[in-house]
Structures are given as structure tokens and as C-alpha cells.
Design a protein around this motif. Structure first.
Motif, PDB file in Angstrom:
ATOM      1  N   TYR A 207      54.615  26.093  42.010  1.00  0.00           N
ATOM      2  CA  TYR A 207      53.175  26.349  41.897  1.00  0.00           C
ATOM      3  C   TYR A 207      52.910  27.587  41.040  1.00  0.00           C
ATOM      4  CZ  TYR A 207      48.441  27.685  43.123  1.00  0.00           C
ATOM      5  OH  TYR A 207      47.125  28.049  43.049  1.00  0.00           O
ATOM      6  N   GLU A 208      53.635  28.673  41.324  1.00  0.00           N
ATOM      7  CA  GLU A 208      53.379  29.935  40.617  1.00  0.00           C
ATOM      8  C   GLU A 208      53.724  29.849  39.131  1.00  0.00           C
ATOM      9  OE1 GLU A 208      51.755  32.278  41.699  1.00  0.00           O
ATOM     10  OE2 GLU A 208      51.934  32.421  43.863  1.00  0.00           O
ATOM     11  N   VAL A 209      54.724  29.038  38.789  1.00  0.00           N
ATOM     12  CA  VAL A 209      55.146  28.944  37.386  1.00  0.00           C
ATOM     13  C   VAL A 209      54.296  27.946  36.606  1.00  0.00           C
ATOM     14  CG1 VAL A 209      57.036  28.267  35.839  1.00  0.00           C
ATOM     15  CG2 VAL A 209      57.511  29.680  37.850  1.00  0.00           C
ATOM     16  N   PHE A 210      54.016  26.801  37.198  1.00  0.00           N
ATOM     17  CA  PHE A 210      53.401  25.712  36.427  1.00  0.00           C
ATOM     18  C   PHE A 210      51.917  25.483  36.721  1.00  0.00           C
ATOM     19  CE2 PHE A 210      57.951  24.612  36.679  1.00  0.00           C
ATOM     20  CZ  PHE A 210      58.232  24.551  35.318  1.00  0.00           C
ATOM     21  N   VAL A 211      51.400  26.005  37.834  1.00  0.00           N
ATOM     22  CA  VAL A 211      49.995  25.781  38.163  1.00  0.00           C
ATOM     23  C   VAL A 211      49.253  27.121  38.136  1.00  0.00           C
ATOM     24  CG1 VAL A 211      48.375  24.756  39.802  1.00  0.00           C
ATOM     25  CG2 VAL A 211      50.695  23.827  39.596  1.00  0.00           C
ATOM     26  N   ASP A 212      49.200  27.761  39.262  1.00  0.00           N
ATOM     27  CA  ASP A 212      48.748  29.128  39.454  1.00  0.00           C
ATOM     28  C   ASP A 212      47.461  29.550  38.751  1.00  0.00           C
ATOM     29  OD1 ASP A 212      48.986  31.603  40.647  1.00  0.00           O
ATOM     30  OD2 ASP A 212      49.924  32.472  38.883  1.00  0.00           O
ATOM     31  N   PRO A 213      46.374  28.807  38.842  1.00  0.00           N
ATOM     32  CA  PRO A 213      45.101  29.422  38.432  1.00  0.00           C
ATOM     33  C   PRO A 213      44.741  30.499  39.459  1.00  0.00           C
ATOM     34  CG  PRO A 213      44.739  27.247  39.367  1.00  0.00           C
ATOM     35  CD  PRO A 213      46.221  27.431  39.298  1.00  0.00           C
ATOM     36  N   PRO A 214      44.332  31.679  39.024  1.00  0.00           N
ATOM     37  CA  PRO A 214      44.136  32.798  39.954  1.00  0.00           C
ATOM     38  C   PRO A 214      43.217  32.484  41.131  1.00  0.00           C
ATOM     39  CG  PRO A 214      44.017  33.554  37.674  1.00  0.00           C
ATOM     40  CD  PRO A 214      44.085  32.064  37.639  1.00  0.00           C
TER      41      PRO A 214
ATOM     42  N   SER B 265      51.490  39.552  45.143  1.00  0.00           N
ATOM     43  CA  SER B 265      52.029  40.421  44.083  1.00  0.00           C
ATOM     44  C   SER B 265      51.803  39.870  42.686  1.00  0.00           C
ATOM     45  CB  SER B 265      53.533  40.630  44.300  1.00  0.00           C
ATOM     46  OG  SER B 265      53.789  41.324  45.486  1.00  0.00           O
ATOM     47  N   ILE B 266      51.911  38.558  42.518  1.00  0.00           N
ATOM     48  CA  ILE B 266      51.809  37.996  41.167  1.00  0.00           C
ATOM     49  C   ILE B 266      50.431  38.236  40.539  1.00  0.00           C
ATOM     50  CG2 ILE B 266      51.765  35.833  39.862  1.00  0.00           C
ATOM     51  CD1 ILE B 266      54.217  34.957  41.447  1.00  0.00           C
ATOM     52  N   PRO B 267      49.326  37.863  41.188  1.00  0.00           N
ATOM     53  CA  PRO B 267      48.029  38.167  40.556  1.00  0.00           C
ATOM     54  C   PRO B 267      47.775  39.665  40.426  1.00  0.00           C
ATOM     55  CG  PRO B 267      47.729  37.297  42.787  1.00  0.00           C
ATOM     56  CD  PRO B 267      49.158  37.102  42.443  1.00  0.00           C
TER      57      PRO B 267
ATOM     58  N   ILE C 110      53.961  38.564  30.338  1.00  0.00           N
ATOM     59  CA  ILE C 110      53.484  38.240  31.690  1.00  0.00           C
ATOM     60  C   ILE C 110      54.215  37.037  32.293  1.00  0.00           C
ATOM     61  CG2 ILE C 110      51.503  37.248  32.926  1.00  0.00           C
ATOM     62  CD1 ILE C 110      49.727  39.250  31.505  1.00  0.00           C
ATOM     63  N   LYS C 111      54.427  35.986  31.491  1.00  0.00           N
ATOM     64  CA  LYS C 111      55.131  34.808  32.031  1.00  0.00           C
ATOM     65  C   LYS C 111      56.562  35.154  32.428  1.00  0.00           C
ATOM     66  CE  LYS C 111      52.418  31.230  29.706  1.00  0.00           C
ATOM     67  NZ  LYS C 111      52.445  30.069  28.775  1.00  0.00           N
ATOM     68  N   VAL C 112      57.190  36.024  31.652  1.00  0.00           N
ATOM     69  CA  VAL C 112      58.538  36.497  31.989  1.00  0.00           C
ATOM     70  C   VAL C 112      58.498  37.295  33.285  1.00  0.00           C
ATOM     71  CG1 VAL C 112      60.405  38.040  31.237  1.00  0.00           C
ATOM     72  CG2 VAL C 112      59.311  36.508  29.595  1.00  0.00           C
ATOM     73  N   LEU C 113      57.482  38.145  33.410  1.00  0.00           N
ATOM     74  CA  LEU C 113      57.310  38.949  34.629  1.00  0.00           C
ATOM     75  C   LEU C 113      57.213  38.052  35.863  1.00  0.00           C
ATOM     76  CD1 LEU C 113      54.813  41.921  34.961  1.00  0.00           C
ATOM     77  CD2 LEU C 113      55.064  40.253  36.776  1.00  0.00           C
ATOM     78  N   ILE C 114      56.404  37.000  35.772  1.00  0.00           N
ATOM     79  CA  ILE C 114      56.208  36.094  36.916  1.00  0.00           C
ATOM     80  C   ILE C 114      57.522  35.442  37.325  1.00  0.00           C
ATOM     81  CG2 ILE C 114      55.124  33.928  37.638  1.00  0.00           C
ATOM     82  CD1 ILE C 114      52.690  34.743  35.931  1.00  0.00           C
ATOM     83  N   LEU C 115      58.276  34.960  36.346  1.00  0.00           N
ATOM     84  CA  LEU C 115      59.535  34.281  36.658  1.00  0.00           C
ATOM     85  C   LEU C 115      60.559  35.263  37.239  1.00  0.00           C
ATOM     86  CD1 LEU C 115      60.956  31.600  36.634  1.00  0.00           C
ATOM     87  CD2 LEU C 115      61.712  32.042  34.294  1.00  0.00           C
TER      88      LEU C 115
END
Length: 469
Positions: A415-422, A292-294, A311-316
Motif C-alpha cells: 500500500y505504502e509503495v504503490f498506492v498511498d494517497p495521503p 512516519s511516512i507522510p 522521496i520515493k527512495v526514502l519511503i522504501l
């Protein structure tokens, strides 16, 4: 009562809602002004208020009681009539809306039908009538979001409400016909002792629902107060997109309470039921989050470029609302086992206070990200509380498989907040599958049970699960 078939039927309603509502909001946003859009939002808010404050006997209590009676073959139209009577008793409370603008006054019949339909739905799922609720649910959504576009094109909020009211009348009529066909002609029966007994039993859940409404809106209210309408719109859009995965998962989780109550009444072990549900839902949730995130980021960047700053707010927010879903599902087993519900009231009050406190502390310093962090903090505390209480009440057992899942949750979030390269999302997906296989989180016995509930056309799912186990 087949939980997998029922989940698929519920999922059909959610899918219809997501698709038709998305089309509706895209059209509405392009051809109407913010004032009309705001009036639609107010009607939706009144629906939430109705569910939070006028639903005096919570739907969970109704579903649980009906499921117990249905499992024991003791269901009667008398009991159903008693539950159906309470929306009529609540009807005078809607008159307070006469103090508001004319279009809000016009919504009173619709809101009553909305409440009555919700009660009918709680009764019907308790009687394993998921097919019927899916039929009326899908039809209502097509009228609600599809036909109401006529009112949007004419910029007529009164016609809009009338169309929604028509949808409510059709939905209630169909549900009444389905119930009457099942148990005979039903009439509301005003048994005040019966209603008060279940109101008293469900009071902690009712108060929790009211407190949850206030806490869930705390970050929005604080954002509007401190940052203004532009940032509120940005935050609200992010929250709307972030809520889609949890909405879909909610359709799957919605079958747990009637199923757990049904089989609990037949003497099945709730710890075993909660364990397999937790593990299977965890797998589905982890995959949903990773996919869902990407997907959400791609959709926002391609179709809603004005909102890319959120977008960063959306992810969190997506992580805060979706990742703890398997833990939140344990609440269904606590209710089904008829454990005390008073601690949930304390939890809701604590959450409400925390949302307001953290929002006021963080939003002035870091903007709308502060609201998202506030929700993440509350989600973490709430999930921890539910987990501890489920263990304390002996409705859930924390074995090595369940512990492995709990260990994975914060790692995925980090991972999703601090790393997460697509380009590494695929690797994360493989890592989750590998961990499930290494710890044998889904066992052969689990697959055998799942296979017994699967429709013939979905037997291929077992083959996929064997790759993981």
C-alpha cells in the motif's frame, strides 16, 4: 525488571538524540563548508568501525550474562571487572589511526572512551540500571551535539573532538561511579580465560557485526562509485531520515534482551515472552510506519526541497528498516535462550554479498532507487531467516495471531509503495486497528500483564488498548 519503565527511559535518550542532533546538523549545514561536515562524518564513521570491529565481546553477550547473574543474585564486582578489562586490551589497536590525518589521531582517546562506555552500558542495563544509563546518555548527547556547536561556529575540528572527548570522560566517570555505588569499587581484572570463553561464545555475533557493517555500507559505496557524490548525498539524506522511526523503535526493543535474560534465568517461558513482545511491537511498528511516512514526506517537502527527488527512495528505505522490526526483535530471545549464534554469521555474509550484487545490478539501471530495492531485498531475506530460525529453535510459536501479523506486513508495504494517497493514511490506520481487533491479537491476558508493568501515570494506555482488543 520492568520492561515498560525501562523502555521509556531508553526512549528519553533516543528522543534527545533525534532533537539535539537535528538542530546540530541544520546549523552545521548552514554555517560550515562540506569539508568540515565531512570530517564530522568521518568521526561518526570511526565510532561505527569501533563498535563493529573492536567490540570483541559483543554487548549482547555481556548483557545476557550480567542479566542471568543479576536475576540469580550472583552478581559480583569481580565479573564486572573482568568485562571492563577488555577495552584496555583493545587500546593498542587504536594506534593504527596514527597513520591518518591529525584530527583522526586526536580522536583516539575519544574512541577508547566510546568503547569503554559502551561496555559499561551493556553491564548496567543487565543490572536494571536504565535510570543511570539514561542520565549519562542524555548528558553525553547534550555535550556531543549541543556544546560542540561552539566548535562548529569557530570552524575548529580539533576543538570539536576535544569537546566530544570531554563528554566521553564525564560519561565514563559517571557510569563508573554508578557501578561502584551498586557493587563496590571496581578495577579492571585481566582474566584471559574468562575473556576468551566469552569471546569464543560471541564470535558469531562479532563476525556478524563486522559483516553487517560492510553490507550496510555496500549500497552507499556502490552509489558513490557509480553515480558520484551528488547522488550519494541524496541517498544518504534519504537513509538518514528513513532511519529515525527504527531508531526510536530500537530504544523500545533495547530492553528486550536484558528483560528476556532476566526472566529466563528465573524460569519463565521464552515462547510466551517472545509472542507478546512480537504482537505488541507489531502494533507499535505498524502505527509508526503509517504515521512516519507522510510526516517524513511533509518535512522533506517543506524544509529540504533540494532532496524531494529522493522521496520515493526514502519511503522504501523506511519500510525496509522499520517494518521488519518485530521479527528482528526475536533475535533477543534467541540470544537470551543461549541458542547457537553461528547461523547469524552465515546470514550476515549472505546479506553482504546480496547488497553488493543487487546494488551493482540495479543502481546503473534505475539510480539510487536500486540501492533502496537492494536494502528491501536483504531486509526481506534477513527477516525470513530470523523467523524460521526462531521457530526451529523453539523460542517462538507461530499461532493464528502471529500469522495474521505476518500477513499484514506485506500488505502495508504494498500500500505504502504503490498506492498511498495521503488522505487515505487515516483509513489505513483504522484498517490496522480493525484487523487487530478482529483477530484479537492483543488479548485480555496480555493487557493484564502490561497493566502490571505500567506506571500509574500511564494507566490510560490500557483504556486505549481495550479499544483494539
Amino acid at each position: 525488571m520492568n520492561p515498560i519503565k525501562n523502555a521509556l527511559k531508553s526512549l528519553s535518550v533516543t528522543t534527545t538524540n533525534v532533537i539535539v542532533a537535528l538542530i546540530f546538523f541544520i546549523i552545521t549545514a548552514k554555517i560550515t563548508n562540506p569539508e568540515f561536515f565531512g570530517k564530522v562524518a568521518i568521526i561518526q564513521l570511526l565510532e561505527v568501525v569501533t563498535s563493529a570491529f573492536f567490540y570483541f565481546i559483543p554487548g549482547q553477550i555481556i548483557t545476557r550474562e550480567i542479566s542471568y547473574l543479576y536475576a540469580r543474585k550472583e552478581i559480583s564486582k569481580s565479573v564486572i571487572g573482568k568485562f571492563l578489562s577488555f577495552p584496555f586490551l583493545v587500546l593498542p589497536l587504536f594506534l593504527i589511526l596514527l597513520l591518518f590525518p591529525n584530527y583522526v589521531k586526536l580522536a583516539i582517546p575519544y574512541l577508547f572512551l566510546y568503547l569503554l562506555n559502551s561496555v559499561m552500558g551493556s553491564i548496567m542495563v543487565g543490572m536494571d540500571m536504565f535510570t543511570e544509563t539514561a542520565i549519562t546518555g542524555n548528558l553525553f548527547l547534550i555535550i556531543r551535539w549541543g556544546i560542540s556547536i561552539i566548535a562548529v561556529l569557530s570552524h575548529n575540528i580539533y576543538l570539536f573532538i576535544e569537546i566530544w572527548t570531554l563528554g566521553g570522560i564525564i560519561s565514563v566517570s559517571m557510569n563508573y561511579a554508578f557501578l561502584s555505588r551498586k557493587v563496590g569499587l571496581i578495577l579492571p581484572s585481566f582474566d584471559f580465560a574468562f575473556l576468551f570463553k566469552h569471546f569464543k561464545e560471541g564470535l558469531p555475533l562479532y563476525l556478524s557485526s563486522s559483516a553487517t557493517f560492510l553490507s550496510s555500507q555496500g549500497d552507499r559505496v556502490t552509489t558513490a562509485y557509480l553515480l558520484g557524490s551528488y547522488y550519494l548525498g541524496l541517498y544518504q539524506f534519504s537513509a538518514l531520515v528513513a532511519g529515525v522511526p527504527s531508531m526510536v523503535l530500537g530504544a523500545l526493543g533495547g530492553v528486550l534482551l536484558p528483560t528476556a535474560s532476566f526472566y529466563k534465568a528465573l524460569g519463565k517461558d521464552e515462547k510466551k515472552m517472545s509472542s507478546i513482545s512480537f504482537r505488541v511491537l507489531s502494533l507499535i511498528t505498524f502505527l509508526a510506519v503509517i504515521i512516519s511516512i507522510p510526516t517524513a514526506v511533509l518535512v522533506v517537502e517543506k524544509f529540504f526541497s533540494a532532496y524531494t527527488s529522493g522521496i520515493k527512495v526514502l519511503i522504501l528505505l523506511l519500510l525496509a528498516t522499520t517494518l521488519p522490526f518485530p521479527i528482528g526483535s526475536l533475535t533477543n530471545f534467541i540470544i537470551a535462550a543461549k541458542k547457537s549464534l553461528r547461523p547469524f554469521l552465515i546470514l550476515s555474509l549472505l546479506n553482504g554479498g546480496l547488497v553488493l550484487l543487487t546494488s551493482f545490478l540495479l543502481i546503473p539501471r534505475i539510480g539510487i532507487m536500486g540501492g533502496a530495492i537492494s536494502q528491501a531485498i536483504v531486509s526481506t531475506i534477513s527477516s525470513s531467516f530470523v523467523l524460521v530460525y526462531a521457530l526451529k529453535e523453539d523460542t517462538f510459536v507461530l499461532g493464528k495471531r502471529e500469522s495474521a501479523i505476518l500477513f499484514m506486513m506485506p500488505l502495508i508495504a504494498f500500500y505504502e509503495v504503490f498506492v498511498d494517497p495521503p488522505y487515505l493514511d487515516f483509513l489505513l490506520l483504522l484498517s490496522v486497528i480493525l484487523l487487530f481487533k478482529t483477530f484479537r491479537i492483543i488479548t485480555a491476558e496480555d493487557m493484564k500483564l502490561i497493566d502490571s508493568f505500567l506506571p500509574s501515570k500511564l494507566k490510560f494506555i490500557i483504556s486505549l488498548m481495550k479499544v483494539i482488543s
